[in-house]
Design a protein around this motif. Sequence first.
Motif, short mmCIF file in Angstrom:
data_model
loop_
_atom_site.label_atom_id
_atom_site.label_comp_id
_atom_site.label_asym_id
_atom_site.label_seq_id
_atom_site.Cartn_x
_atom_site.Cartn_y
_atom_site.Cartn_z
N PRO A 143 68.81 90.29 12.28
CA PRO A 143 68.40 90.93 13.55
C PRO A 143 68.97 92.33 13.71
CG PRO A 143 69.16 88.68 13.94
CD PRO A 143 69.52 89.03 12.53
N LEU A 144 70.19 92.59 13.19
CA LEU A 144 70.78 93.93 13.28
C LEU A 144 69.94 94.95 12.52
CD1 LEU A 144 73.06 95.92 13.96
CD2 LEU A 144 74.27 95.10 11.93
N ILE A 145 69.53 94.59 11.31
CA ILE A 145 68.68 95.48 10.52
C ILE A 145 67.34 95.69 11.22
CG2 ILE A 145 67.43 95.71 8.33
CD1 ILE A 145 69.80 94.12 7.06
N GLY A 146 66.76 94.60 11.73
CA GLY A 146 65.49 94.70 12.44
C GLY A 146 65.59 95.60 13.66
N LEU A 147 66.68 95.45 14.43
CA LEU A 147 66.88 96.28 15.62
C LEU A 147 67.05 97.75 15.24
CD1 LEU A 147 67.36 96.41 18.69
CD2 LEU A 147 69.78 95.93 18.26
N SER A 148 67.80 98.03 14.18
CA SER A 148 67.99 99.41 13.73
C SER A 148 66.67 100.05 13.29
CB SER A 148 68.99 99.44 12.57
OG SER A 148 70.23 98.92 12.95
N VAL A 149 65.86 99.27 12.57
CA VAL A 149 64.55 99.77 12.12
C VAL A 149 63.65 100.08 13.30
CG1 VAL A 149 62.43 99.12 10.91
CG2 VAL A 149 64.65 98.65 9.87
N VAL A 150 63.63 99.18 14.28
CA VAL A 150 62.79 99.38 15.47
C VAL A 150 63.23 100.61 16.25
CG1 VAL A 150 62.22 98.41 17.74
CG2 VAL A 150 62.05 96.99 15.70
N HIS A 151 64.56 100.80 16.41
CA HIS A 151 65.07 101.95 17.16
C HIS A 151 64.80 103.27 16.45
CE1 HIS A 151 67.05 101.02 20.94
NE2 HIS A 151 67.38 99.85 20.44
N ARG A 152 64.88 103.26 15.11
CA ARG A 152 64.71 104.51 14.35
C ARG A 152 63.25 104.87 14.12
NH1 ARG A 152 69.34 107.58 14.30
NH2 ARG A 152 71.09 106.12 14.29
N TRP A 153 62.45 103.86 13.74
CA TRP A 153 61.08 104.16 13.30
C TRP A 153 59.99 103.41 14.08
CZ3 TRP A 153 64.87 103.02 9.42
CH2 TRP A 153 65.35 104.15 8.78
N GLY A 154 60.39 102.63 15.07
CA GLY A 154 59.38 101.85 15.79
C GLY A 154 59.06 102.39 17.16
N LYS A 155 58.95 103.73 17.27
CA LYS A 155 58.69 104.35 18.58
C LYS A 155 57.33 103.97 19.14
CE LYS A 155 61.74 108.28 17.73
NZ LYS A 155 61.85 109.76 17.58
N THR A 167 63.05 95.08 23.22
CA THR A 167 63.83 94.18 24.07
C THR A 167 64.11 92.86 23.37
OG1 THR A 167 62.81 95.16 26.03
CG2 THR A 167 63.93 93.07 26.33
N MET A 168 63.07 92.27 22.77
CA MET A 168 63.23 90.98 22.12
C MET A 168 64.14 91.07 20.89
SD MET A 168 61.69 89.05 24.15
CE MET A 168 61.86 87.52 23.26
N MET A 169 64.04 92.17 20.13
CA MET A 169 64.90 92.34 18.96
C MET A 169 66.36 92.47 19.36
SD MET A 169 63.25 92.13 16.13
CE MET A 169 64.52 92.74 15.05
N SER A 170 66.62 93.23 20.41
CA SER A 170 68.01 93.41 20.85
C SER A 170 68.57 92.12 21.44
CB SER A 170 68.11 94.55 21.87
OG SER A 170 67.31 94.28 22.99
N ASP A 171 67.72 91.38 22.18
CA ASP A 171 68.17 90.09 22.72
C ASP A 171 68.48 89.10 21.61
OD1 ASP A 171 68.01 90.94 25.34
OD2 ASP A 171 66.00 90.17 25.68
N ALA A 172 67.63 89.11 20.56
CA ALA A 172 67.86 88.22 19.42
C ALA A 172 69.17 88.57 18.72
CB ALA A 172 66.70 88.32 18.44
#
Length: 321
Positions: free
Chosen positions: A263-275, A283-288
């Motif tokens: 989930p940490l890697i997923g959250l980092s990817v979403v924050h960097r490249w998932g605009k 929200t769901m990635m960070s909650d996970a």
Amino acid sequence: MISSQFIMSLLSNKTITSLTFLLTGIPGLETVHTWISIPFCFLYAIAISGNSMILFIIITSRSLHEPMFYLLSMLSATDMCLSLSTLPTTLGVLCLNIQEIGWNACLSQMFFIHSLTVMESSVLLAMAFDRYIAICNPLRYANILTPTRIIQIGLMIVGRGILFMIPLLLLLKRLSFCRDNILSHSYCYHPDMIKCSCSSIRVNSIYGLLGVLSTFGLDAPLIGVSYVLIIHSVLSIASPEERYKAFSTCISHIIVVAIFYIPLIGLSVVHRWGKKAPPFVHTMMSDAFLLLPPVLNPIIYGVKTKQIRKAIIKVFLKKGY
């Protein structure tokens, strides 16, 4: 002397302390926040009760007073504190629609969330080192991981989390905020907070990236290296039964590491490249990332670790359940 005056001026900034932020629940599902709060309450109850049980079992059972279980107690304490740091605002937003949070409260919550996640990563690294010593150098295990050494490791873990956060706090306090301070989570998260600033966040972003690389980016490869060495050592064992026994002591830790880092890697990817991703994905990635490890870790260790399982059954039998 100048640096101490600079820090004091940052901490006593009256303008910035009057700031408030608006927390967000799950975007697009505001009308059903009350219903969504039910599973969140359930998950928080599991996280707090499960980790409390692990801590109680380890403290009260003398047979569990070993390095491996001392480190597990550190993991449980970190998970419980992480759950408690996000619980008030998350349930406040979902249950009571309390979205406003003051600057000092937001800064404090951000400090605990980020420092505790760094501590959790450090504990997982220490647990990997414990497994490496136990399997690759078992004759020296008791001499290397003494109670004093475990205390030193615990202090280093706490110190690392706090030292990582101090510059982050000071850099955040120098920013100016003049926009609508609406956060995209139900708690205060550093990348979220700096996006609300109307001054340059370049230094904050660089330090944040360097901080991630020097903590999670360092811990994950070291954990990987430790398991490469463990696998190499285990494969040299002739007996299949002994191989299975050695691997079985690592299964719980491997699962816990995966639950934390995926989930940490997923959250980092979403924050960097998932605009362009829908807001609820962030929200769901960070909650996970913040909820799954505290919920699942005590269950995994309770089910997979024979000594913990036996101790839990013993406690319940004594109470007559």
